[in-house]
Scaffold this motif. Structure first.
Motif, mmCIF file in Angstrom:
data_model
loop_
_atom_site.group_PDB
_atom_site.id
_atom_site.type_symbol
_atom_site.label_atom_id
_atom_site.label_comp_id
_atom_site.label_asym_id
_atom_site.label_seq_id
_atom_site.Cartn_x
_atom_site.Cartn_y
_atom_site.Cartn_z
ATOM 1 N N ALA A 154 -0.220 -30.807 32.475
ATOM 2 C CA ALA A 154 -1.447 -31.287 32.187
ATOM 3 C C ALA A 154 -1.378 -32.997 32.102
ATOM 4 C CB ALA A 154 -1.556 -30.722 30.872
ATOM 5 N N ILE A 155 0.037 -33.522 31.790
ATOM 6 C CA ILE A 155 0.131 -35.011 31.845
ATOM 7 C C ILE A 155 -0.192 -35.316 33.527
ATOM 8 C CG2 ILE A 155 1.593 -36.602 31.249
ATOM 9 C CD1 ILE A 155 2.349 -35.242 28.842
ATOM 10 N N CYS A 156 0.696 -34.685 34.309
ATOM 11 C CA CYS A 156 0.689 -34.878 35.559
ATOM 12 C C CYS A 156 -0.812 -35.018 36.278
ATOM 13 C CB CYS A 156 1.634 -34.143 36.286
ATOM 14 S SG CYS A 156 3.300 -34.563 35.965
ATOM 15 N N ALA A 170 6.805 -23.567 26.990
ATOM 16 C CA ALA A 170 5.408 -23.976 26.425
ATOM 17 C C ALA A 170 5.548 -25.542 26.990
ATOM 18 C CB ALA A 170 5.090 -23.722 25.168
ATOM 19 N N LEU A 171 6.431 -26.209 26.642
ATOM 20 C CA LEU A 171 6.220 -27.834 26.878
ATOM 21 C C LEU A 171 6.116 -28.200 28.382
ATOM 22 C CD1 LEU A 171 8.545 -29.449 24.274
ATOM 23 C CD2 LEU A 171 6.111 -29.095 24.196
ATOM 24 N N ALA A 172 6.483 -26.997 29.295
ATOM 25 C CA ALA A 172 6.337 -27.282 30.743
ATOM 26 C C ALA A 172 4.929 -27.323 31.074
ATOM 27 C CB ALA A 172 7.096 -26.239 31.489
ATOM 28 N N GLU A 173 4.035 -26.683 30.103
ATOM 29 C CA GLU A 173 2.701 -26.718 30.512
ATOM 30 C C GLU A 173 1.958 -27.898 30.185
ATOM 31 O OE1 GLU A 173 1.066 -24.382 32.126
ATOM 32 O OE2 GLU A 173 3.086 -22.957 32.225
ATOM 33 N N GLN A 176 1.851 -37.103 41.484
ATOM 34 C CA GLN A 176 2.110 -35.845 42.144
ATOM 35 C C GLN A 176 3.265 -34.907 41.893
ATOM 36 O OE1 GLN A 176 0.384 -35.008 45.172
ATOM 37 N NE2 GLN A 176 -1.072 -36.681 44.347
ATOM 38 N N VAL A 177 3.323 -33.709 41.994
ATOM 39 C CA VAL A 177 4.162 -32.812 41.625
ATOM 40 C C VAL A 177 4.794 -32.014 42.820
ATOM 41 C CG1 VAL A 177 5.059 -31.138 40.261
ATOM 42 C CG2 VAL A 177 3.313 -32.464 39.387
ATOM 43 N N THR A 178 6.087 -31.972 43.126
ATOM 44 C CA THR A 178 6.623 -31.415 44.041
ATOM 45 C C THR A 178 7.597 -30.084 43.742
ATOM 46 O OG1 THR A 178 8.022 -31.025 46.252
ATOM 47 C CG2 THR A 178 8.518 -32.913 44.726
#
Length: 299
Positions: free
Chosen positions: A266-268, A259-262, A274-276
């Motif tokens: 959202a913060i990113c 759940a915290l990965a979501e 950027q997320v890879t």
């Protein structure tokens, strides 16, 4: 090279990382923790006791913390973990003629008691925060909640203390090759852990981070999601802008997102980070190309 399989200092390549099938499990845990039981993302520790052989006496400790300024606490997950360990203890007591399992294996037994204790404890903690001379940081820090439970004799206690936030917070993890067994995704029973992997998660180790045997990249933890950060800005940058950083995560189809990965995604998105999803590479870490790394779970 690593001096032994539990010491990752000096690791230079993926070949130096042991497999989860090869790890020696009878490690020294300081005589404090005997066993670990996992319930979803909650972790319970069996504390070292002078147990009576006639009644199978055991004491487990379950820990969690509040988030969002003490407004949110994972009460349902916390209670489910208490139920799991209580059922385990009651089954052990049954070997010596005990009949506690029918009582202590019911979620309905634990839920109202834990809700009541938590409400009372949080009220007392808030009152302590408002007392004259109290540490002002208690008002802003999150709260660390610890339950100790046993079934013979029956005992349930909750204690609260400040959980200060540190911008340089650290934790220790163990790194090894392998993939997360499916049994770690739901309510966890010892019978589903034939490899004894839960014994690897004992303080101060927060989790076991797995290296995917196929890609040779770090994927996830047994009970957490793993992320690395990389600085991609100009060399003369003051390194304070979020947009100069990239978050590195394993491909989503290869991991189990909690759940915290979501919240991380959202913060990113909110801050333009950027997320890879290529997966963090250990060789990048050794070469100093990581600016940081962290794990998230609800425990």
């Amino acid at each position: 090279r690593a001096r032994n399989e539990d010491d990752m200092e000096g690791v230079l390549s993926e070949e130096d990382i042991p497999s989860i099938h090869q790890l020696h499990l009878s490690m020294d845990n300081g005589g404090r923790v005997k066993r670990t039981i996992i319930c979803n993302t909650m972790v319970a520790y069996e504390m070292q006791q002078q147990a009576s052989k006639s009644d199978g006496r055991q004491v487990f400790q379950i820990c969690a913390r509040t988030v969002e300024g003490k407004a949110v606490f994972p009460l349902s997950e916390f209670t489910a973990c208490v139920q799991i360990v209580a059922t385990h203890m009651a089954q052990n007591v049954a070997v010596h003629g005990g009949d506690e399992e029918a009582r202590f294996s019911r979620l309905g037994f634990w839920s109202p008691r834990i809700k009541l204790l938590y409400a009372r404890a949080l009220t007392a903690y808030t009152q302590a925060c408002n007392r004259e001379g109290a540490d002002p940081s208690m008002m802003v820090d999150e709260v660390f909640v610890t339950a100790q439970v046993s079934v013979r004799p029956f005992s349930l206690s909750l204690s609260l203390c400040a959980y200060p936030f540190s911008s340089m917070g650290t934790c220790q993890v163990r790194v090894c090759k392998g993939t997360r067994p499916e049994s770690f995704l739901h309510d966890f029973q010892l019978s589903k852990d034939p490899r004894g992997l839960t014994r690897l998660i004992t303080p101060p180790i927060a989790d076991v981070i797995l290296v995917d045997p196929a890609t040779k990249r770090l994927s996830e933890g047994l009970v957490s999601n793993f992320f690395a950060t990389r600085f991609d800005g100009r060399r003369d940058s003051d390194r304070t802008r979020y947009t100069d950083y990239t978050l590195v995560c394993a491909p989503l189809e290869t991991i189990h997102c909690g759940a915290l990965a979501e919240r991380v995604w959202a913060i990113c998105q909110r801050d333009g980070i950027q997320v890879t999803f290529g997966g963090p590479s250990l060789s990048d870490a050794v070469a100093g190309r990581w600016s940081g790394a962290f794990i998230v779970n609800t425990a």
